[in-house]
Design a protein around this motif. Structure first.
Motif, PDB file in Angstrom:
ATOM      1  N   GLN A   1       0.812  -1.222   0.000  1.00 37.57           N
ATOM      2  CA  GLN A   1       0.000   0.000   0.000  1.00 37.57           C
ATOM      3  C   GLN A   1       0.844   1.270   0.000  1.00 37.57           C
ATOM      4  N   ALA A   2       2.080   1.181   0.497  1.00 36.26           N
ATOM      5  CA  ALA A   2       2.909   2.373   0.687  1.00 36.26           C
ATOM      6  C   ALA A   2       3.082   3.211  -0.581  1.00 36.26           C
ATOM      7  N   PRO A   3       3.373   2.622  -1.762  1.00 33.89           N
ATOM      8  CA  PRO A   3       3.530   3.473  -2.957  1.00 33.89           C
ATOM      9  C   PRO A   3       2.275   4.264  -3.304  1.00 33.89           C
ATOM     10  N   PHE A   4       1.106   3.654  -3.117  1.00 31.96           N
ATOM     11  CA  PHE A   4      -0.137   4.371  -3.413  1.00 31.96           C
ATOM     12  C   PHE A   4      -0.352   5.518  -2.422  1.00 31.96           C
ATOM     13  N   ILE A   5      -0.042   5.252  -1.155  1.00 32.95           N
ATOM     14  CA  ILE A   5      -0.184   6.299  -0.133  1.00 32.95           C
ATOM     15  C   ILE A   5       0.782   7.451  -0.411  1.00 32.95           C
ATOM     16  N   MET A   6       2.024   7.098  -0.765  1.00 30.71           N
ATOM     17  CA  MET A   6       3.010   8.144  -1.062  1.00 30.71           C
ATOM     18  C   MET A   6       2.605   8.950  -2.295  1.00 30.71           C
ATOM     19  N   GLU A   7       2.049   8.276  -3.282  1.00 31.60           N
ATOM     20  CA  GLU A   7       1.598   8.982  -4.488  1.00 31.60           C
ATOM     21  C   GLU A   7       0.507   9.995  -4.158  1.00 31.60           C
ATOM     22  N   ALA A   8      -0.460   9.581  -3.331  1.00 34.23           N
ATOM     23  CA  ALA A   8      -1.520  10.502  -2.919  1.00 34.23           C
ATOM     24  C   ALA A   8      -0.961  11.646  -2.080  1.00 34.23           C
ATOM     25  N   ALA A   9       0.008  11.326  -1.195  1.00 32.98           N
ATOM     26  CA  ALA A   9       0.592  12.357  -0.336  1.00 32.98           C
ATOM     27  C   ALA A   9       1.346  13.403  -1.156  1.00 32.98           C
ATOM     28  N   VAL A  10       2.124  12.955  -2.135  1.00 35.50           N
ATOM     29  CA  VAL A  10       2.890  13.894  -2.970  1.00 35.50           C
ATOM     30  C   VAL A  10       1.941  14.773  -3.790  1.00 35.50           C
ATOM     31  N   ALA A  11       0.898  14.151  -4.357  1.00 31.54           N
ATOM     32  CA  ALA A  11      -0.076  14.938  -5.124  1.00 31.54           C
ATOM     33  C   ALA A  11      -0.754  15.980  -4.228  1.00 31.54           C
ATOM     34  N   GLY A  12      -1.119  15.577  -3.007  1.00 30.01           N
ATOM     35  CA  GLY A  12      -1.733  16.521  -2.068  1.00 30.01           C
ATOM     36  C   GLY A  12      -0.783  17.632  -1.670  1.00 30.01           C
ATOM     37  N   LEU A  13       0.501  17.283  -1.495  1.00 28.31           N
ATOM     38  CA  LEU A  13       1.496  18.290  -1.112  1.00 28.31           C
ATOM     39  C   LEU A  13       1.695  19.308  -2.232  1.00 28.31           C
ATOM     40  N   ILE A  14       1.683  18.834  -3.471  1.00 29.58           N
ATOM     41  CA  ILE A  14       1.792  19.764  -4.602  1.00 29.58           C
ATOM     42  C   ILE A  14       0.587  20.703  -4.630  1.00 29.58           C
ATOM     43  N   GLY A  15      -0.603  20.136  -4.424  1.00 30.56           N
ATOM     44  CA  GLY A  15      -1.801  20.974  -4.366  1.00 30.56           C
ATOM     45  C   GLY A  15      -1.746  21.978  -3.234  1.00 30.56           C
ATOM     46  N   GLY A  16      -1.235  21.549  -2.075  1.00 28.74           N
ATOM     47  CA  GLY A  16      -1.084  22.473  -0.950  1.00 28.74           C
ATOM     48  C   GLY A  16      -0.101  23.587  -1.250  1.00 28.74           C
TER      49      GLY A  16
ATOM     50  N   ALA B   1      -0.518  36.555  10.087  1.00 31.84           N
ATOM     51  CA  ALA B   1      -1.645  35.615  10.033  1.00 31.84           C
ATOM     52  C   ALA B   1      -1.539  34.702   8.823  1.00 31.84           C
ATOM     53  N   VAL B   2      -1.036  35.237   7.699  1.00 33.89           N
ATOM     54  CA  VAL B   2      -0.908  34.426   6.480  1.00 33.89           C
ATOM     55  C   VAL B   2       0.211  33.401   6.644  1.00 33.89           C
ATOM     56  N   LEU B   3       1.372  33.851   7.091  1.00 31.58           N
ATOM     57  CA  LEU B   3       2.532  32.965   7.164  1.00 31.58           C
ATOM     58  C   LEU B   3       2.351  31.855   8.192  1.00 31.58           C
ATOM     59  N   THR B   4       1.608  32.114   9.257  1.00 27.13           N
ATOM     60  CA  THR B   4       1.380  31.054  10.247  1.00 27.13           C
ATOM     61  C   THR B   4       0.426  29.980   9.733  1.00 27.13           C
ATOM     62  N   LYS B   5      -0.384  30.320   8.709  1.00 24.56           N
ATOM     63  CA  LYS B   5      -1.331  29.335   8.156  1.00 24.56           C
ATOM     64  C   LYS B   5      -0.697  28.462   7.078  1.00 24.56           C
ATOM     65  N   LEU B   6       0.396  28.893   6.471  1.00 30.50           N
ATOM     66  CA  LEU B   6       0.994  28.129   5.382  1.00 30.50           C
ATOM     67  C   LEU B   6       1.458  26.739   5.816  1.00 30.50           C
ATOM     68  N   PRO B   7       2.173  26.599   6.962  1.00 32.04           N
ATOM     69  CA  PRO B   7       2.539  25.241   7.392  1.00 32.04           C
ATOM     70  C   PRO B   7       1.321  24.368   7.683  1.00 32.04           C
ATOM     71  N   LEU B   8       0.246  24.976   8.200  1.00 32.29           N
ATOM     72  CA  LEU B   8      -0.977  24.218   8.481  1.00 32.29           C
ATOM     73  C   LEU B   8      -1.601  23.702   7.182  1.00 32.29           C
ATOM     74  N   ILE B   9      -1.625  24.547   6.148  1.00 27.87           N
ATOM     75  CA  ILE B   9      -2.165  24.123   4.853  1.00 27.87           C
ATOM     76  C   ILE B   9      -1.355  22.961   4.288  1.00 27.87           C
ATOM     77  N   LEU B  10      -0.026  23.057   4.357  1.00 25.17           N
ATOM     78  CA  LEU B  10       0.825  21.995   3.836  1.00 25.17           C
ATOM     79  C   LEU B  10       0.642  20.701   4.616  1.00 25.17           C
ATOM     80  N   ALA B  11       0.508  20.821   5.943  1.00 21.84           N
ATOM     81  CA  ALA B  11       0.324  19.618   6.772  1.00 21.84           C
ATOM     82  C   ALA B  11      -1.003  18.931   6.449  1.00 21.84           C
ATOM     83  N   ILE B  12      -2.063  19.716   6.304  1.00 17.81           N
ATOM     84  CA  ILE B  12      -3.377  19.144   5.988  1.00 17.81           C
ATOM     85  C   ILE B  12      -3.377  18.534   4.590  1.00 17.81           C
ATOM     86  N   SER B  13      -2.728  19.219   3.633  1.00 15.04           N
ATOM     87  CA  SER B  13      -2.690  18.707   2.259  1.00 15.04           C
ATOM     88  C   SER B  13      -1.874  17.423   2.162  1.00 15.04           C
TER      89      SER B  13
END
Length: 201
Positions: free
Chosen positions: A121-136, A171-183
């Motif tokens: 399952q790991a490659p599929f999970i990593m693929e989804a994580a990378v795609a989400g990180l790019i979107g974030g 306020a903007v800069l403190t939200k950027l790490p949160l967006i990346l973590a959620i994505s």
């Protein structure tokens, strides 16, 4: 009067009248700021109609319509966010299912050679994580661009909106790490549970 003049200069320093105004031309006034603004009625009741008090004005009443509008906009934004989150989760689940189905032969071979379920399952999970990180990352970029061009060099410079205190860069800069973590986290969890439920990998 000197204090009233100081407040006037802070609020209307750009006015042409400010340069010709002197402290002795202003009426004496007394300003208070409540620790709990919700208890303004206590002050209004105590001072309204007393000698030397012309009027007690509650600015909250003036701004009720504006606050109601902002609350409605905030609710609409939260509803749109929830809808987009549901759509994104459905898209992630469907994409992971299609990806796993198209590689069922490879995953079958991995099972035959003794690979564990999580290892498969790991490659599929990593693929989804990378795609989400790019979107974030794209979302963070749009957020910074909107703050710089729309707010700092657009709305904040408008004279009609000078009473609005727009969000700052902190306020903007403190939200950027949160967006990346959620994505990164949401697509990973969605892929993990999707593979456990729909695919025998």
């Amino acid at each position: 009067q000197d204090e009233a003049y100081k407040h006037y200069k802070e609020q209307f320093g750009d006015s042409p009248l400010a340069s010709s105004l002197t402290p002795d031309q202003l009426q004496e006034s007394y300003r208070i700021k409540l620790k709990d603004p919700e208890k303004y009625q206590v002050i209004a009741t105590a001072f309204d109609g007393r000698d030397g008090v012309q009027s007690v004005q509650d600015q909250k009443g003036i701004l009720d319509n504006l606050f109601g509008l902002l609350e409605g906009v905030n609710l609409a934004a939260l509803s749109l966010m929830a809808l987009m989150l549901v759509v994104a989760l459905m898209l992630i689940v469907n994409t992971v299912r299609v990806s796993a189905f198209s590689r069922r032969r490879e995953t079958g071979i991995m099972r035959l050679v003794g690979a564990s379920g999580f290892y498969i399952q790991a490659p599929f999970i990593m693929e989804a994580a990378v795609a989400g990180l790019i979107g974030g990352g794209v979302a963070c970029g749009f957020l910074v661009i909107a703050k710089y061009f729309i707010i700092d060099h657009g709305l904040a410079l408008s004279e009609k909106l000078n009473l609005i205190n727009f969000i700052g860069w902190d306020a903007v800069l403190t939200k950027l790490p949160l967006i990346l973590a959620i994505s990164l986290l949401i697509p990973s969890l969605a892929a993990f549970f999707t593979l456990r439920k729909y695919q025998r990998v």
